[in-house]
Design a protein around this motif. Structure first.
Motif, PDB file in Angstrom:
ATOM      1  N   ALA A 172      17.569 -42.256 -10.364  1.00  0.00           N
ATOM      2  CA  ALA A 172      16.364 -42.207 -11.193  1.00  0.00           C
ATOM      3  C   ALA A 172      16.401 -40.972 -12.091  1.00  0.00           C
ATOM      4  CB  ALA A 172      15.104 -42.186 -10.327  1.00  0.00           C
ATOM      5  N   TRP A 173      15.738 -41.084 -13.249  1.00  0.00           N
ATOM      6  CA  TRP A 173      15.616 -39.959 -14.173  1.00  0.00           C
ATOM      7  C   TRP A 173      14.295 -39.234 -13.940  1.00  0.00           C
ATOM      8  CZ3 TRP A 173      19.061 -37.687 -17.246  1.00  0.00           C
ATOM      9  CH2 TRP A 173      20.211 -38.409 -17.617  1.00  0.00           C
ATOM     10  N   TYR A 174      14.352 -37.905 -14.038  1.00  0.00           N
ATOM     11  CA  TYR A 174      13.181 -37.058 -13.853  1.00  0.00           C
ATOM     12  C   TYR A 174      13.063 -36.083 -15.021  1.00  0.00           C
ATOM     13  CZ  TYR A 174      13.281 -38.710  -9.015  1.00  0.00           C
ATOM     14  OH  TYR A 174      13.275 -39.499  -7.887  1.00  0.00           O
ATOM     15  N   LEU A 175      11.854 -35.643 -15.268  1.00  0.00           N
ATOM     16  CA  LEU A 175      11.597 -34.599 -16.253  1.00  0.00           C
ATOM     17  C   LEU A 175      11.099 -33.356 -15.531  1.00  0.00           C
ATOM     18  CD1 LEU A 175      11.079 -33.471 -19.136  1.00  0.00           C
ATOM     19  CD2 LEU A 175       8.778 -34.463 -18.973  1.00  0.00           C
ATOM     20  N   VAL A 176      11.794 -32.254 -15.747  1.00  0.00           N
ATOM     21  CA  VAL A 176      11.333 -30.956 -15.249  1.00  0.00           C
ATOM     22  C   VAL A 176      10.560 -30.306 -16.384  1.00  0.00           C
ATOM     23  CG1 VAL A 176      11.997 -28.710 -14.329  1.00  0.00           C
ATOM     24  CG2 VAL A 176      13.323 -30.757 -13.734  1.00  0.00           C
ATOM     25  N   ALA A 177       9.305 -29.963 -16.142  1.00  0.00           N
ATOM     26  CA  ALA A 177       8.447 -29.449 -17.211  1.00  0.00           C
ATOM     27  C   ALA A 177       7.406 -28.492 -16.648  1.00  0.00           C
ATOM     28  CB  ALA A 177       7.751 -30.605 -17.935  1.00  0.00           C
ATOM     29  N   HIS A 178       6.885 -27.658 -17.530  1.00  0.00           N
ATOM     30  CA  HIS A 178       5.768 -26.777 -17.159  1.00  0.00           C
ATOM     31  C   HIS A 178       4.479 -27.567 -17.336  1.00  0.00           C
ATOM     32  CE1 HIS A 178       3.405 -23.115 -16.675  1.00  0.00           C
ATOM     33  NE2 HIS A 178       2.686 -23.518 -17.710  1.00  0.00           N
ATOM     34  N   CYS A 179       3.797 -27.832 -16.227  1.00  0.00           N
ATOM     35  CA  CYS A 179       2.550 -28.605 -16.252  1.00  0.00           C
ATOM     36  C   CYS A 179       1.381 -27.653 -16.515  1.00  0.00           C
ATOM     37  CB  CYS A 179       2.349 -29.332 -14.926  1.00  0.00           C
ATOM     38  SG  CYS A 179       0.796 -30.250 -14.823  1.00  0.00           S
ATOM     39  N   ARG A 180       0.647 -27.920 -17.576  1.00  0.00           N
ATOM     40  CA  ARG A 180      -0.459 -27.032 -17.933  1.00  0.00           C
ATOM     41  C   ARG A 180      -1.628 -27.162 -16.972  1.00  0.00           C
ATOM     42  NH1 ARG A 180      -0.815 -26.863 -24.579  1.00  0.00           N
ATOM     43  NH2 ARG A 180       1.171 -25.758 -24.881  1.00  0.00           N
ATOM     44  N   GLN A 181      -1.849 -28.356 -16.407  1.00  0.00           N
ATOM     45  CA  GLN A 181      -2.936 -28.524 -15.444  1.00  0.00           C
ATOM     46  C   GLN A 181      -2.667 -27.722 -14.176  1.00  0.00           C
ATOM     47  OE1 GLN A 181      -1.937 -30.810 -17.443  1.00  0.00           O
ATOM     48  NE2 GLN A 181      -3.635 -32.072 -18.143  1.00  0.00           N
ATOM     49  N   ARG A 182      -1.422 -27.722 -13.712  1.00  0.00           N
ATOM     50  CA  ARG A 182      -1.083 -27.019 -12.473  1.00  0.00           C
ATOM     51  C   ARG A 182      -0.627 -25.586 -12.728  1.00  0.00           C
ATOM     52  NH1 ARG A 182      -3.289 -31.068 -11.557  1.00  0.00           N
ATOM     53  NH2 ARG A 182      -2.680 -32.763 -10.139  1.00  0.00           N
ATOM     54  N   GLN A 183      -0.378 -25.258 -13.991  1.00  0.00           N
ATOM     55  CA  GLN A 183       0.118 -23.931 -14.361  1.00  0.00           C
ATOM     56  C   GLN A 183       1.367 -23.564 -13.548  1.00  0.00           C
ATOM     57  OE1 GLN A 183      -0.808 -21.542 -16.876  1.00  0.00           O
ATOM     58  NE2 GLN A 183      -1.576 -23.550 -17.583  1.00  0.00           N
ATOM     59  N   ALA A 184       2.249 -24.522 -13.470  1.00  0.00           N
ATOM     60  CA  ALA A 184       3.488 -24.327 -12.720  1.00  0.00           C
ATOM     61  C   ALA A 184       4.498 -25.378 -13.165  1.00  0.00           C
ATOM     62  CB  ALA A 184       3.250 -24.429 -11.218  1.00  0.00           C
ATOM     63  N   GLN A 185       5.749 -25.151 -12.824  1.00  0.00           N
ATOM     64  CA  GLN A 185       6.788 -26.116 -13.153  1.00  0.00           C
ATOM     65  C   GLN A 185       6.740 -27.272 -12.162  1.00  0.00           C
ATOM     66  OE1 GLN A 185      11.149 -25.099 -13.132  1.00  0.00           O
ATOM     67  NE2 GLN A 185      10.806 -24.985 -15.333  1.00  0.00           N
ATOM     68  N   ARG A 186       6.823 -28.476 -12.686  1.00  0.00           N
ATOM     69  CA  ARG A 186       6.763 -29.679 -11.869  1.00  0.00           C
ATOM     70  C   ARG A 186       7.875 -30.640 -12.265  1.00  0.00           C
ATOM     71  NH1 ARG A 186       4.066 -27.038  -9.076  1.00  0.00           N
ATOM     72  NH2 ARG A 186       1.960 -27.436  -8.266  1.00  0.00           N
ATOM     73  N   THR A 187       8.192 -31.558 -11.359  1.00  0.00           N
ATOM     74  CA  THR A 187       9.197 -32.586 -11.613  1.00  0.00           C
ATOM     75  C   THR A 187       8.508 -33.938 -11.637  1.00  0.00           C
ATOM     76  OG1 THR A 187      10.907 -31.271 -10.488  1.00  0.00           O
ATOM     77  CG2 THR A 187      11.364 -33.605 -10.816  1.00  0.00           C
ATOM     78  N   PHE A 188       8.641 -34.662 -12.755  1.00  0.00           N
ATOM     79  CA  PHE A 188       7.995 -35.953 -12.931  1.00  0.00           C
ATOM     80  C   PHE A 188       9.056 -37.054 -12.992  1.00  0.00           C
ATOM     81  CE2 PHE A 188       5.412 -32.748 -15.126  1.00  0.00           C
ATOM     82  CZ  PHE A 188       4.180 -32.934 -14.511  1.00  0.00           C
ATOM     83  N   ARG A 189       8.838 -38.113 -12.250  1.00  0.00           N
ATOM     84  CA  ARG A 189       9.722 -39.272 -12.351  1.00  0.00           C
ATOM     85  C   ARG A 189       9.365 -40.025 -13.633  1.00  0.00           C
ATOM     86  NH1 ARG A 189      12.107 -42.976  -7.627  1.00  0.00           N
ATOM     87  NH2 ARG A 189      12.832 -44.749  -8.869  1.00  0.00           N
ATOM     88  N   ILE A 190      10.339 -40.229 -14.501  1.00  0.00           N
ATOM     89  CA  ILE A 190      10.065 -40.765 -15.827  1.00  0.00           C
ATOM     90  C   ILE A 190       9.482 -42.171 -15.772  1.00  0.00           C
ATOM     91  CG2 ILE A 190      11.188 -41.511 -17.984  1.00  0.00           C
ATOM     92  CD1 ILE A 190      12.919 -39.068 -17.846  1.00  0.00           C
ATOM     93  N   SER A 191       9.909 -42.980 -14.809  1.00  0.00           N
ATOM     94  CA  SER A 191       9.392 -44.349 -14.716  1.00  0.00           C
ATOM     95  C   SER A 191       7.897 -44.376 -14.403  1.00  0.00           C
ATOM     96  CB  SER A 191      10.160 -45.139 -13.660  1.00  0.00           C
ATOM     97  OG  SER A 191      10.003 -44.544 -12.374  1.00  0.00           O
ATOM     98  N   ARG A 192       7.336 -43.273 -13.878  1.00  0.00           N
ATOM     99  CA  ARG A 192       5.908 -43.210 -13.557  1.00  0.00           C
ATOM    100  C   ARG A 192       5.085 -42.565 -14.662  1.00  0.00           C
ATOM    101  NH1 ARG A 192       6.843 -40.721  -7.532  1.00  0.00           N
ATOM    102  NH2 ARG A 192       7.917 -42.511  -6.616  1.00  0.00           N
ATOM    103  N   MET A 193       5.735 -42.170 -15.743  1.00  0.00           N
ATOM    104  CA  MET A 193       5.030 -41.576 -16.875  1.00  0.00           C
ATOM    105  C   MET A 193       4.612 -42.701 -17.826  1.00  0.00           C
ATOM    106  SD  MET A 193       7.660 -38.357 -17.458  1.00  0.00           S
ATOM    107  CE  MET A 193       6.876 -37.825 -18.969  1.00  0.00           C
ATOM    108  N   LYS A 194       3.323 -42.865 -18.046  1.00  0.00           N
ATOM    109  CA  LYS A 194       2.807 -43.944 -18.878  1.00  0.00           C
ATOM    110  C   LYS A 194       2.023 -43.361 -20.055  1.00  0.00           C
ATOM    111  CE  LYS A 194       4.410 -46.940 -15.922  1.00  0.00           C
ATOM    112  NZ  LYS A 194       5.598 -47.781 -16.249  1.00  0.00           N
TER     113      LYS A 194
END
Length: 303
Positions: A172-194
């Motif tokens: 699976a592909w993931y995006l590592v990004a700085h999440c502004r809501q959490r104010q921290a780096q998070r890993t998101f599974r791309i298939s769950r990004m809508k």
């Protein structure tokens, strides 16, 4: 043989800029005198190569030579790098040598439609096919992403994120990004990004601690020793996730999986997704849980 050597010497100089005659002689198994004759040949054909003696000396190539012959734009080179890196993940044989040559002479790279990489899952909507490229473009241009996300617990939320890195792990592909809501780096599974949108707002990359691995919650779940019997029709599903050493072939044509796995919703969902093609043999509590959930599903369809 000599033409191949001249070609490889040019490639080495294009990538390194400078090299000693001894290094080249050792690489090709010839004398340094032969190397210097090769350099004379290259110089006579218009390649701007020259030699220096003494400390720090060697064979050099004018830096502008590579720049003048790089007939691709910065964006095109980024796209080419992405394509080659994707292919490299498949461990294609001798790809390192191909990368070395293409990196030096882009204009000679063959332009054949011999491979297609599609990051969208089967059955996805047409817009999903552009999702990966939109993320890549936002990352290169330092633009903020906005999207709806469903986490591993089934919770849906809207996120604003500053993309940092694309990660391929466990099919699976993931995006590592700085999440502004959490104010921290998070890993998101791309298939769950809508409903992905690229905002005009740009950002300055932040130095953040390494994110918690996307599947780390599974590692915290209790482990269970499983014995599952699979019908041959779903052998492909076994190979998607498990090594051959965990799978044994039975006399009746079925297959048995013996594995220690984190017990949780992923495991239950995987077993249930196989329907009547799998039987939980051990442990008993997992067998009963699966039977109970199957009964609950059956109750929905009873008239």
């Amino acid at each position: 043989m000599k033409m191949n050597r001249l070609f490889e010497i040019t490639i080495i100089l294009l990538n390194k800029g400078s090299v000693t005659a001894k290094e080249l002689a050792d690489r090709f198994g010839v004398s340094t005198r032969t190397i210097y004759r090769d350099i004379d040949v290259l110089s006579s054909t218009g390649v701007p190569v020259y030699t220096n003696k003494g400390n720090g000396g060697g064979i050099h190539l004018l830096e502008s030579y590579a720049i003048e012959r790089t007939l691709i734009s910065e964006q095109e080179s980024e796209n080419l790098l992405l394509a080659i890196k994707t292919l490299q993940a498949t461990q294609y044989p001798e790809l390192d040598m191909i990368l070395e040559k293409m990196g030096a002479i882009f204009k000679h790279a063959p332009d054949h439609d011999w491979v297609e990489v599609d990051f969208s899952p089967w059955g996805s909507a047409p817009n999903d096919k552009n999702k990966f490229n939109d993320i890549k473009r936002a990352m290169l241009q330092r633009q903020v992403l906005c999207f709806d996300y469903v986490d591993g617990e089934g919770h849906k939320s809207n996120r604003l994120a500053e993309p940092a890195k694309l990660l391929f792990k466990d099919n699976a592909w993931y995006l590592v990004a700085h999440c502004r809501q959490r104010q921290a780096q998070r890993t998101f599974r791309i298939s769950r990004m809508k409903n992905l949108k690229t905002l005009t707002e740009t950002f300055t990359p932040q130095v953040s601690p390494q994110p918690e691995p996307a599947e780390s919650k599974a590692e915290k779940q209790p482990l269970v020793s499983l014995k599952l019997r699979f019908q041959a029709k779903v052998l492909n599903r076994l190979y998607d996730y498990f090594a051959d050493s965990l799978i044994s072939h039975n006399a009746d044509g079925s297959f048995t999986l013996d594995a220690v796995l984190p017990e949780g919703e992923w495991l239950y969902g995987y077993i249930l997704s196989l329907g009547s093609f799998v039987e939980v043999q051990e442990p008993e509590h997992v067998r009963q849980l699966i039977a109970s959930r199957l009964q609950q599903a059956l109750n929905i369809y009873e008239i």
